[in-house]
Design a protein around this motif. Structure first.
Motif, PDB file in Angstrom:
ATOM      1  N   PHE A  79      48.664  35.425  81.144  1.00  0.00           N
ATOM      2  CA  PHE A  79      47.486  36.245  80.875  1.00  0.00           C
ATOM      3  C   PHE A  79      47.182  36.295  79.377  1.00  0.00           C
ATOM      4  O   PHE A  79      46.029  36.186  78.964  1.00  0.00           O
ATOM      5  N   ASP A  80      48.235  36.445  78.551  1.00  0.00           N
ATOM      6  CA  ASP A  80      48.046  36.462  77.098  1.00  0.00           C
ATOM      7  C   ASP A  80      47.500  35.132  76.587  1.00  0.00           C
ATOM      8  O   ASP A  80      46.648  35.103  75.690  1.00  0.00           O
ATOM      9  N   ALA A  81      48.000  34.018  77.145  1.00  0.00           N
ATOM     10  CA  ALA A  81      47.507  32.700  76.725  1.00  0.00           C
ATOM     11  C   ALA A  81      46.030  32.535  77.063  1.00  0.00           C
ATOM     12  O   ALA A  81      45.269  31.956  76.289  1.00  0.00           O
ATOM     13  N   LEU A  82      45.618  33.073  78.197  1.00  0.00           N
ATOM     14  CA  LEU A  82      44.202  33.000  78.574  1.00  0.00           C
ATOM     15  C   LEU A  82      43.344  33.859  77.642  1.00  0.00           C
ATOM     16  O   LEU A  82      42.312  33.403  77.138  1.00  0.00           O
ATOM     17  N   THR A  83      43.786  35.081  77.413  1.00  0.00           N
ATOM     18  CA  THR A  83      42.959  35.981  76.598  1.00  0.00           C
ATOM     19  C   THR A  83      42.942  35.603  75.121  1.00  0.00           C
ATOM     20  O   THR A  83      41.965  35.892  74.426  1.00  0.00           O
ATOM     21  N   VAL A  84      44.005  34.951  74.634  1.00  0.00           N
ATOM     22  CA  VAL A  84      44.008  34.579  73.222  1.00  0.00           C
ATOM     23  C   VAL A  84      42.973  33.489  72.935  1.00  0.00           C
ATOM     24  O   VAL A  84      42.486  33.368  71.813  1.00  0.00           O
ATOM     25  N   PHE A  85      42.613  32.707  73.955  1.00  0.00           N
ATOM     26  CA  PHE A  85      41.532  31.733  73.764  1.00  0.00           C
ATOM     27  C   PHE A  85      40.218  32.430  73.421  1.00  0.00           C
ATOM     28  O   PHE A  85      39.469  31.967  72.563  1.00  0.00           O
ATOM     29  N   PHE A  86      39.948  33.546  74.082  1.00  0.00           N
ATOM     30  CA  PHE A  86      38.737  34.311  73.756  1.00  0.00           C
ATOM     31  C   PHE A  86      38.805  34.860  72.343  1.00  0.00           C
ATOM     32  O   PHE A  86      37.808  34.864  71.616  1.00  0.00           O
ATOM     33  N   LEU A  87      39.992  35.324  71.947  1.00  0.00           N
ATOM     34  CA  LEU A  87      40.169  35.825  70.585  1.00  0.00           C
ATOM     35  C   LEU A  87      39.955  34.715  69.564  1.00  0.00           C
ATOM     36  O   LEU A  87      39.274  34.920  68.553  1.00  0.00           O
ATOM     37  N   ILE A  88      40.523  33.553  69.816  1.00  0.00           N
ATOM     38  CA  ILE A  88      40.372  32.428  68.876  1.00  0.00           C
ATOM     39  C   ILE A  88      38.909  32.017  68.769  1.00  0.00           C
ATOM     40  O   ILE A  88      38.400  31.789  67.662  1.00  0.00           O
ATOM     41  N   PHE A  89      38.203  31.945  69.888  1.00  0.00           N
ATOM     42  CA  PHE A  89      36.778  31.612  69.874  1.00  0.00           C
ATOM     43  C   PHE A  89      36.000  32.639  69.044  1.00  0.00           C
ATOM     44  O   PHE A  89      35.177  32.283  68.195  1.00  0.00           O
ATOM     45  N   TYR A  90      36.276  33.919  69.284  1.00  0.00           N
ATOM     46  CA  TYR A  90      35.607  34.987  68.537  1.00  0.00           C
ATOM     47  C   TYR A  90      35.915  34.890  67.043  1.00  0.00           C
ATOM     48  O   TYR A  90      35.011  35.031  66.208  1.00  0.00           O
ATOM     49  N   LEU A  91      37.172  34.637  66.697  1.00  0.00           N
ATOM     50  CA  LEU A  91      37.549  34.562  65.289  1.00  0.00           C
ATOM     51  C   LEU A  91      36.923  33.361  64.580  1.00  0.00           C
ATOM     52  O   LEU A  91      36.576  33.442  63.403  1.00  0.00           O
ATOM     53  N   ILE A  92      36.756  32.255  65.288  1.00  0.00           N
ATOM     54  CA  ILE A  92      36.110  31.084  64.686  1.00  0.00           C
ATOM     55  C   ILE A  92      34.653  31.404  64.362  1.00  0.00           C
ATOM     56  O   ILE A  92      34.159  31.082  63.281  1.00  0.00           O
ATOM     57  N   ILE A  93      33.962  32.039  65.291  1.00  0.00           N
ATOM     58  CA  ILE A  93      32.566  32.426  65.031  1.00  0.00           C
ATOM     59  C   ILE A  93      32.500  33.453  63.902  1.00  0.00           C
ATOM     60  O   ILE A  93      31.638  33.373  63.020  1.00  0.00           O
ATOM     61  N   LEU A  94      33.412  34.406  63.899  1.00  0.00           N
ATOM     62  CA  LEU A  94      33.453  35.418  62.849  1.00  0.00           C
ATOM     63  C   LEU A  94      33.745  34.781  61.490  1.00  0.00           C
ATOM     64  O   LEU A  94      33.146  35.165  60.477  1.00  0.00           O
ATOM     65  N   LEU A  95      34.659  33.803  61.454  1.00  0.00           N
ATOM     66  CA  LEU A  95      34.991  33.116  60.204  1.00  0.00           C
ATOM     67  C   LEU A  95      33.785  32.337  59.680  1.00  0.00           C
ATOM     68  O   LEU A  95      33.496  32.367  58.479  1.00  0.00           O
ATOM     69  N   TRP A  96      33.084  31.660  60.571  1.00  0.00           N
ATOM     70  CA  TRP A  96      31.875  30.925  60.165  1.00  0.00           C
ATOM     71  C   TRP A  96      30.844  31.881  59.555  1.00  0.00           C
ATOM     72  O   TRP A  96      30.271  31.609  58.504  1.00  0.00           O
ATOM     73  N   GLY A  97      30.616  33.000  60.228  1.00  0.00           N
ATOM     74  CA  GLY A  97      29.670  33.984  59.694  1.00  0.00           C
ATOM     75  C   GLY A  97      30.146  34.600  58.392  1.00  0.00           C
ATOM     76  O   GLY A  97      29.347  34.851  57.484  1.00  0.00           O
ATOM     77  N   GLY A  98      31.442  34.833  58.272  1.00  0.00           N
ATOM     78  CA  GLY A  98      31.984  35.393  57.037  1.00  0.00           C
ATOM     79  C   GLY A  98      31.853  34.444  55.864  1.00  0.00           C
ATOM     80  O   GLY A  98      31.530  34.860  54.744  1.00  0.00           O
ATOM     81  N   ILE A  99      32.089  33.155  56.106  1.00  0.00           N
ATOM     82  CA  ILE A  99      31.931  32.158  55.045  1.00  0.00           C
ATOM     83  C   ILE A  99      30.467  32.066  54.634  1.00  0.00           C
ATOM     84  O   ILE A  99      30.142  32.013  53.439  1.00  0.00           O
ATOM     85  N   SER A 100      29.562  32.073  55.602  1.00  0.00           N
ATOM     86  CA  SER A 100      28.128  32.028  55.292  1.00  0.00           C
ATOM     87  C   SER A 100      27.696  33.264  54.515  1.00  0.00           C
ATOM     88  O   SER A 100      26.935  33.172  53.549  1.00  0.00           O
ATOM     89  N   SER A 101      28.199  34.427  54.916  1.00  0.00           N
ATOM     90  CA  SER A 101      27.839  35.672  54.243  1.00  0.00           C
ATOM     91  C   SER A 101      28.402  35.725  52.825  1.00  0.00           C
ATOM     92  O   SER A 101      27.748  36.228  51.911  1.00  0.00           O
ATOM     93  N   THR A 102      29.616  35.195  52.642  1.00  0.00           N
ATOM     94  CA  THR A 102      30.208  35.153  51.301  1.00  0.00           C
ATOM     95  C   THR A 102      29.408  34.217  50.404  1.00  0.00           C
ATOM     96  O   THR A 102      29.153  34.544  49.236  1.00  0.00           O
ATOM     97  N   ALA A 103      29.011  33.069  50.931  1.00  0.00           N
ATOM     98  CA  ALA A 103      28.185  32.142  50.143  1.00  0.00           C
ATOM     99  C   ALA A 103      26.856  32.794  49.782  1.00  0.00           C
ATOM    100  O   ALA A 103      26.383  32.669  48.651  1.00  0.00           O
ATOM    101  N   TYR A 104      26.271  33.510  50.714  1.00  0.00           N
ATOM    102  CA  TYR A 104      25.010  34.206  50.440  1.00  0.00           C
ATOM    103  C   TYR A 104      25.202  35.249  49.348  1.00  0.00           C
ATOM    104  O   TYR A 104      24.354  35.398  48.468  1.00  0.00           O
ATOM    105  N   SER A 105      26.322  35.973  49.400  1.00  0.00           N
ATOM    106  CA  SER A 105      26.540  37.013  48.391  1.00  0.00           C
ATOM    107  C   SER A 105      26.790  36.422  47.013  1.00  0.00           C
ATOM    108  O   SER A 105      26.620  37.112  46.002  1.00  0.00           O
ATOM    109  N   LEU A 106      27.177  35.150  46.953  1.00  0.00           N
ATOM    110  CA  LEU A 106      27.355  34.479  45.660  1.00  0.00           C
ATOM    111  C   LEU A 106      26.081  33.785  45.189  1.00  0.00           C
ATOM    112  O   LEU A 106      26.070  33.164  44.142  1.00  0.00           O
ATOM    113  N   GLY A 107      25.020  33.865  45.973  1.00  0.00           N
ATOM    114  CA  GLY A 107      23.739  33.328  45.532  1.00  0.00           C
ATOM    115  C   GLY A 107      23.301  32.062  46.220  1.00  0.00           C
ATOM    116  O   GLY A 107      22.358  31.416  45.769  1.00  0.00           O
ATOM    117  N   ASP A 108      23.950  31.668  47.305  1.00  0.00           N
ATOM    118  CA  ASP A 108      23.523  30.479  48.043  1.00  0.00           C
ATOM    119  C   ASP A 108      22.509  30.901  49.094  1.00  0.00           C
ATOM    120  O   ASP A 108      22.831  31.627  50.024  1.00  0.00           O
TER     121      ASP A 108
END
Length: 184
Positions: A79-108
């Motif tokens: 069950f943990d192995a199944l649910t961690v896939f959802f967490l990893i998917f969510y974290l990848i999307i969150l990381l992409w948005g965080g990198i984009s937001s950080t670049a925006y805050s630096l003036g990109d």
């Protein structure tokens, strides 16, 4: 790495307490400090984002134990192995948005954060800090009265999300080993 960072950052709660204590003292006896509430929020974000991976590593995260506690180790790991896939998917999307937001805050404002960071790093190594500063545009600031730059806290969030992603991958590997019958 998560253990070391978590052990250090757990004392960050004292920094937040100090900021809030100064806020109370300055409001009572002096002119109220405008920076205290926002700085306490920044401290809390750093505390939460950098301490979260350590919390997962220790297994001290919150779970609904209604059914989970009665399951066998193999079923829990499945069950943990199944649910961690959802967490990893969510974290990848969150990381992409965080990198984009950080670049925006630096003036990109181009919407291409990775090419922005590549040109920023290239400018730093070829022309030094002044060339890197020239690459950056108008940096994002908070709309509050204090108006701090937002890139430091966004960078801390990106680092915390990345560490959480690494810890989630580690937990997935542990779950796969438990499913195969190995003791961990």
């Amino acid at each position: 790495m998560n253990r070391l960072i978590g052990r250090v950052i757990m004392y960050g709660v004292f920094a937040m307490i100090g900021v809030l204590l100064w806020s109370s003292v300055s409001k009572t006896f002096f002119v109220p400090a405008l920076w205290t509430l926002e700085m306490a929020q920044f401290c809390m974000v750093a505390y939460y984002m950098l301490g979260g991976p350590y919390s997962i590593q220790l297994g001290s995260n919150v779970r609904m134990d209604l059914f989970y506690g009665a399951w066998s180790d193999h079923r829990r790991a499945s069950f943990d192995a199944l649910t961690v896939f959802f967490l990893i998917f969510y974290l990848i999307i969150l990381l992409w948005g965080g990198i984009s937001s950080t670049a925006y805050s630096l003036g990109d404002f181009s919407g291409e954060p990775f090419s922005f960071f590549a040109s920023l790093i290239g400018a730093f190594f070829t022309g030094g800090p002044d060339a890197a500063l020239a690459e950056m545009g108008h940096m994002e600031r908070s709309p509050s009265v204090w108006r701090p730059y937002l890139w430091p806290i966004k960078l801390i969030m990106v680092i915390g999300i990345f560490l959480m992603l690494l810890q989630a991958i580690s937990e997935l590997c542990k779950d796969v080993l438990r499913i195969r019958g190995h003791e961990i």
